[in-house]
Design a protein around this motif. Structure first.
Motif, short mmCIF file in Angstrom:
data_model
loop_
_atom_site.label_atom_id
_atom_site.label_comp_id
_atom_site.label_asym_id
_atom_site.label_seq_id
_atom_site.Cartn_x
_atom_site.Cartn_y
_atom_site.Cartn_z
N LEU A 1 0.81 -1.21 0.00
CA LEU A 1 0.00 0.00 0.00
C LEU A 1 0.85 1.27 0.00
CD1 LEU A 1 -2.79 -0.82 2.64
CD2 LEU A 1 -2.94 -0.98 0.15
N GLU A 2 1.93 1.26 0.76
CA GLU A 2 2.69 2.50 0.96
C GLU A 2 3.12 3.16 -0.35
OE1 GLU A 2 6.22 4.43 3.65
OE2 GLU A 2 6.37 2.29 3.18
N PRO A 3 3.80 2.46 -1.27
CA PRO A 3 4.21 3.17 -2.49
C PRO A 3 3.02 3.64 -3.34
CG PRO A 3 4.78 0.83 -2.63
CD PRO A 3 4.29 1.08 -1.24
N VAL A 4 1.94 2.90 -3.33
CA VAL A 4 0.76 3.29 -4.10
C VAL A 4 0.13 4.54 -3.50
CG1 VAL A 4 -1.57 2.58 -4.80
CG2 VAL A 4 0.33 0.96 -4.95
N PHE A 5 -0.07 4.54 -2.19
CA PHE A 5 -0.66 5.70 -1.54
C PHE A 5 0.28 6.90 -1.61
CE2 PHE A 5 -3.68 3.15 1.47
CZ PHE A 5 -4.41 2.74 0.37
N ARG A 6 1.56 6.69 -1.39
CA ARG A 6 2.53 7.79 -1.45
C ARG A 6 2.60 8.38 -2.86
NH1 ARG A 6 2.23 7.80 3.38
NH2 ARG A 6 3.67 6.83 4.86
N SER B 1 -0.55 7.79 7.46
CA SER B 1 0.30 6.96 8.33
C SER B 1 0.04 5.48 8.06
CB SER B 1 0.03 7.26 9.80
OG SER B 1 -1.25 6.76 10.18
N ARG B 2 0.97 4.66 8.48
CA ARG B 2 0.83 3.21 8.33
C ARG B 2 -0.45 2.74 9.03
NH1 ARG B 2 1.63 -1.51 11.22
NH2 ARG B 2 2.59 -3.24 10.08
N ASP B 3 -0.64 3.18 10.27
CA ASP B 3 -1.82 2.74 11.03
C ASP B 3 -3.11 3.17 10.36
OD1 ASP B 3 -0.16 1.53 12.88
OD2 ASP B 3 -0.34 3.14 14.37
N ASP B 4 -3.16 4.41 9.87
CA ASP B 4 -4.38 4.89 9.22
C ASP B 4 -4.62 4.17 7.89
OD1 ASP B 4 -4.90 6.59 11.33
OD2 ASP B 4 -4.20 8.40 10.29
N ALA B 5 -3.55 3.88 7.15
CA ALA B 5 -3.70 3.17 5.88
C ALA B 5 -4.25 1.77 6.12
CB ALA B 5 -2.36 3.11 5.16
N LEU B 6 -3.71 1.09 7.12
CA LEU B 6 -4.19 -0.26 7.41
C LEU B 6 -5.61 -0.23 7.97
CD1 LEU B 6 -0.91 -1.86 8.79
CD2 LEU B 6 -2.04 -2.32 6.59
N VAL C 1 -4.52 -3.63 -5.03
CA VAL C 1 -3.15 -3.12 -5.10
C VAL C 1 -2.23 -4.32 -5.35
CG1 VAL C 1 -1.24 -2.14 -3.76
CG2 VAL C 1 -3.49 -1.10 -3.64
N THR C 2 -1.29 -4.15 -6.26
CA THR C 2 -0.27 -5.17 -6.47
C THR C 2 1.09 -4.62 -6.04
OG1 THR C 2 0.10 -4.48 -8.75
CG2 THR C 2 -1.47 -6.26 -8.40
#
Length: 160
Positions: A18-23, A35-40, A82-83
């Motif tokens: 998720l991180e690279p896609v959201f970023r 944030s990681r917690d909010d994304a999860l 997401v891949t």
């Protein structure tokens, strides 16, 4: 490759995808600095069933399925996919789409709708259209792309 329901120990791997896609900020209407917690919390949100695609223990993709609306619209589902960077071009998105189309009727859904497909995400749009989705709406300039400015977002729909 297998697709299975996500478990708690998958969260770190899901965040890695998720991180690279959201970023990147170019396909999801999510704050790029989430944030990681909010994304999860978003991905594993209430009522969502989350799945992961894996090969030899490595996570290649993830998706969620959830009812799109409550009440009279609860027979239509929504999904997000997401891949991982390493899995792009290997058919992971198509496999997760096929899995979601198979499981949706088992969960009582009669249709699938994507509410906000960024028009510049042409690979996803082509994948969804090949799977029978129609563009049923266009939201002009609804998404602020980090490089291309204001671009359209599409509403896509398919009966199951």
């Amino acid at each position: 490759m297998i697709i299975r329901e996500a478990v708690g120990t998958d969260r770190t791997g899901v965040w890695t995808m998720l991180e690279p896609v959201f970023r990147g900020g170019d396909t999801y209407a999510i704050d790029a600095d989430i944030s990681r917690d909010d994304a999860l919390a978003y991905w594993f949100g209430p009522e969502r069933r989350v799945f992961v695609a894996e090969d030899d223990g490595a996570l290649l993709g993830t998706y969620y399925i959830v009812r799109n609306q409550k009440g009279g619209g609860s027979h239509v589902c929504n999904c997000g996919y997401v891949t991982s960077d390493a899995a792009r071009g290997r058919g992971v998105a198509r496999a997760m789409l096929a899995h979601s189309l198979d499981i949706a009727p088992q969960l009582g859904f009669r249709a699938m709708q994507y509410n906000f497909v960024v028009a510049t995400n042409t690979r996803a749009i082509e994948t969804w259209q090949r799977a029978g989705f129609d563009v049923v709406g266009r939201l002009p300039g609804a998404f602020r792309h980090p490089e291309q400015g204001f671009v359209d977002a599409l509403v896509m729909y398919r009966a199951l």
